[in-house]
Enzyme design. Sequence first.
Site, short mmCIF file in Angstrom:
data_model
loop_
_atom_site.label_atom_id
_atom_site.label_comp_id
_atom_site.label_asym_id
_atom_site.label_seq_id
_atom_site.Cartn_x
_atom_site.Cartn_y
_atom_site.Cartn_z
N HIS A 119 5.11 -42.36 -7.36
CA HIS A 119 3.87 -43.14 -7.39
C HIS A 119 3.79 -44.15 -6.25
O HIS A 119 3.01 -45.09 -6.31
CB HIS A 119 3.74 -43.87 -8.74
CG HIS A 119 3.41 -42.94 -9.88
ND1 HIS A 119 3.39 -43.34 -11.19
CD2 HIS A 119 3.09 -41.62 -9.88
CE1 HIS A 119 3.07 -42.30 -11.97
NE2 HIS A 119 2.90 -41.25 -11.19
N CYS A 127 -1.72 -46.10 6.17
CA CYS A 127 -3.03 -45.93 6.79
C CYS A 127 -3.74 -44.80 6.03
O CYS A 127 -3.22 -43.70 5.93
CB CYS A 127 -2.89 -45.56 8.27
SG CYS A 127 -4.48 -45.09 8.99
N ALA A 230 17.10 -50.06 -22.20
CA ALA A 230 17.72 -49.26 -21.14
C ALA A 230 18.99 -49.91 -20.58
O ALA A 230 19.94 -49.21 -20.23
CB ALA A 230 16.71 -49.05 -20.00
N1 APR Z 1 14.29 -50.28 -22.20
C1 APR Z 1 13.81 -49.01 -22.38
N2 APR Z 1 12.51 -48.75 -22.54
C2 APR Z 1 11.65 -49.78 -22.52
C3 APR Z 1 12.07 -51.12 -22.36
C4 APR Z 1 13.47 -51.35 -22.19
N3 APR Z 1 13.98 -52.58 -22.03
N4 APR Z 1 10.98 -51.92 -22.42
C5 APR Z 1 9.93 -51.12 -22.60
N5 APR Z 1 10.33 -49.82 -22.66
C6 APR Z 1 9.52 -48.61 -22.85
C7 APR Z 1 8.26 -48.83 -23.68
O1 APR Z 1 8.55 -48.64 -25.05
C8 APR Z 1 7.33 -47.74 -23.11
O2 APR Z 1 7.49 -46.52 -23.82
O3 APR Z 1 9.05 -48.23 -21.57
C9 APR Z 1 7.81 -47.57 -21.67
C10 APR Z 1 6.87 -48.16 -20.63
O4 APR Z 1 5.64 -47.47 -20.68
P1 APR Z 1 4.42 -47.82 -19.71
O5 APR Z 1 4.17 -49.29 -19.70
O6 APR Z 1 3.30 -46.94 -20.09
O7 APR Z 1 4.97 -47.43 -18.24
P2 APR Z 1 5.14 -46.01 -17.58
O8 APR Z 1 5.40 -44.96 -18.59
O9 APR Z 1 6.13 -46.16 -16.48
O10 APR Z 1 3.71 -45.77 -16.94
C11 APR Z 1 3.50 -44.59 -16.19
O11 APR Z 1 1.28 -45.22 -15.61
O12 APR Z 1 0.27 -47.24 -15.36
C12 APR Z 1 0.63 -46.07 -14.69
O13 APR Z 1 1.22 -45.56 -12.46
C13 APR Z 1 1.57 -46.37 -13.57
O14 APR Z 1 3.76 -45.49 -13.08
C14 APR Z 1 2.91 -45.95 -14.12
C15 APR Z 1 2.53 -44.84 -15.07
#
Ligand code: APR
Length: 248
Positions: A119, A127, A230
């Site tokens: 991403h 650019c 994590a």
């Molecule tokens: N350890 C493990 N997991 C965790 C922790 C932690 N300390 N804290 C939060 N999480 C989990 C949450 O439960 C959730 O399932 O991480 C996940 C984060 O989810 P999102 O906020 O949706 O992020 P992500 O999945 O990376 O989003 C994907 O969406 O917004 C767009 O482009 C953006 O790259 C991003 C993509």
Amino acid sequence: MQHFDLPLKNRPKNIVVLTGAGISQESGIRTFRAADGLWEDHRIEDVATPEGFARDPALVHRFYNARRQHLQSDDVVPNPAHLALAEFDKAVSGQLLVVTQNVDDLHDRAGQAQLIHMHGELLKARCSVSGQVTRAPLVLDESMKCDCCGLSETLRPDIVWFGEMPMEMDRIYQALSCADMFISIGTSGNVYPAAGFCREANQVGACTVELNLEPSSTSSEFQYTFYGPAGSLVPAFIDYLKRLPIAG
Ligand code: APR
């Protein structure tokens, strides 16, 4: 201490790891979809789409400048999950690929050798005409001119926005096609194509594992799921993999 009851006789040799915002949460970076998440404060269509950038570039620059400045503050550093993956990478050189949806540089700083930022990266600018990528200044704004075309309106954060194609998809699908293990860490499974990687890995017979704080939207597709923060769950799982016998 978590017990990992996978029926593996030997350590997998082609491991693909997908990471999301959850792996960086304990490093002080907000996730997207939590109650206090980044998308609670902003409309996605305003700050994370090409149309939003065309409409109000100053707003989009402010959003990413704030995130870039926070990322470079002293208290944001790789946590034990990033470090365990990078250390394992060195130990098994060439057998582990980390594909991250995160635009932070915490895997890089941990020393991850095989890494794809699907991403994009907060610390880079691009650019929009030539595609040339340069290091982003701490504050990127409309006063800056692009090195290659001399215009300011062409320079944008090197971030993949909604509606755009993620980076290095050929390389990712190639790695998934010969994976014997797929591990998804800290992602809610809401955004494709990343949310479809588990299905791809299942189709080629890989062992699929979800490590997350809570079940994701795609958790039922994984063969094994383990839940916890994590920062402790990932080092424990890597430790389990390290102890598996290496096939002769
Ligand atoms: N350890 C493990 N997991 C965790 C922790 C932690 N300390 N804290 C939060 N999480 C989990 C949450 O439960 C959730 O399932 O991480 C996940 C984060 O989810 P999102 O906020 O949706 O992020 P992500 O999945 O990376 O989003 C994907 O969406 O917004 C767009 O482009 C953006 O790259 C991003 C993509």
